[in-house]
Design an enzyme around this catalytic site. Sequence first.
Site, mmCIF file in Angstrom:
data_model
loop_
_atom_site.group_PDB
_atom_site.id
_atom_site.type_symbol
_atom_site.label_atom_id
_atom_site.label_comp_id
_atom_site.label_asym_id
_atom_site.label_seq_id
_atom_site.Cartn_x
_atom_site.Cartn_y
_atom_site.Cartn_z
ATOM 1 N N HIS A 226 0.247 7.932 9.029
ATOM 2 C CA HIS A 226 -0.643 8.246 8.054
ATOM 3 C C HIS A 226 0.368 8.610 6.546
ATOM 4 O O HIS A 226 -0.097 7.981 5.680
ATOM 5 C CB HIS A 226 -1.221 9.433 8.411
ATOM 6 N N GLU A 227 1.098 9.140 6.695
ATOM 7 C CA GLU A 227 1.741 9.745 5.354
ATOM 8 C C GLU A 227 2.675 8.624 4.904
ATOM 9 O O GLU A 227 2.867 8.527 3.695
ATOM 10 C CB GLU A 227 2.793 10.882 5.836
ATOM 11 N N HIS B 14 0.330 6.606 2.580
ATOM 12 C CA HIS B 14 0.494 7.379 1.276
ATOM 13 C C HIS B 14 1.759 6.978 0.569
ATOM 14 O O HIS B 14 1.823 6.511 -0.680
ATOM 15 C CB HIS B 14 0.379 8.660 1.334
#
Length: 450
Positions: free
Chosen positions: A18-19, A22
């Site tokens: 997920h990170e 980003h």
Amino acid sequence: MLTLLAFLLAIGVLVTFHELGHFLVARWCGVKVLRFAVGFGSPLFSRYWRGTEWVICPVPLGGYVRMLDEREGPVDPSELDRAFNRQPVLKRMAIVAAGPLANLLLAVLIYWVVVAQGVTEIRPAVGMVVKESPAAMAGFQAGDRIASLDGAPVENWQAVRLALAERLGGAMAGPAMRFEVVTAAGAKATRTLDLARDGKRFAADLASGNIGISPVRLLPVIGAVDPEGAAARAGLKEGDRLLAVDGKPLSDWNDWVEIIRNSPGKPLTIRIERKGAPQDVLVRPAGVPGEFGYVGRIGAAPQSDEAWMRSISYTRQYDAGAAAIEALRKTGDTAWMSLRFLGRMLIGQASLDNLSGPLTIAAVAGQTARQGWTSYLEFMALISISIGVLNLLPIPVLDGGHLMYYTAELIKGKPLSERAQLMGQRIGFALLASLMAFALLNDISRLFGG
């Protein structure tokens, strides 16, 4: 230990992915990333690499990417063009959306790996019917093979589960459900589930898509014995075939369960067959608290009918392209069902009791890890989809909340006021904290029988 390790591995991979979404899109958009952190708390590990501090923290329930931003501190004039807050709104939206979309992409990749190995499917055959269940009242019988549900053909048991979850997510009264089946004798028949009649009586079961049928067929044979339970104290052993209780013949495992549950503390004479020879055993079920008083329990698990399961199972093979298409379909279907379920909870058509928190997720992680890597990977895909869908919801604090702010900025031509954003953050935090607390209470209730 396996449960803990399986949980930590799953959460670590999902949060990192997920990170990374980003991070990668931020770097692609020219934004400077100051810190990439997995977990919360004081860092256990920290290292600078290519201008970013990479950190691992002890509490694994999340992570974050900290970008250069004038709202969080002074920025050197030479780096203003690399600050997040100075980027065009569409770039900011892309950076924020990249995290949840990365989770959805990870689910597609996991499903692709699983599907490419070949998928074991279970034909939509009914192995057993729970007594006094919606299915029993609809006339279902063991051996029925479901051909269609409300006119839509079903090919496998997974399709039956999905159709039931889609139709019964709210357990509300509504039009009857029609199942076209082929009976064990080969005859065509119709089973009608009357939701108007059964909706309230079986609300909790129907809300989770459970109508009382299963492809598994349980034999009236002891498959496992709890060494601390009443069954072990009475001398029951794995492989014992249950013939009768107090002279009453047993037809299946459901009969046995019903008798035991209704006999807390009562001595029962059990006729069994062991190594071909019948014998009697005296069992006194322990009384444990249930929803409506004490119920009997002896600590014995059944043996499944493996020959039956082999007869209804088959393996479907996919080439790489077909596997990718199937992985996309599974991810899309699961994400859409998650959204619909959340919507039903919002309008009161689905119970909040279905929410699960970290304790339940950890327990399922351990269970699937014991079943094998395929089950564990599918569990990870499901949780990854849940994380992606949840983070895309328009709730301040979540990625979807920021996307909502940026959408308003696109429409207005300027950002929302700091006051409006702060108020939204407070509301979003309160809502999210309430949901997390409710999920944790559900976990505790499930694990400790509350």
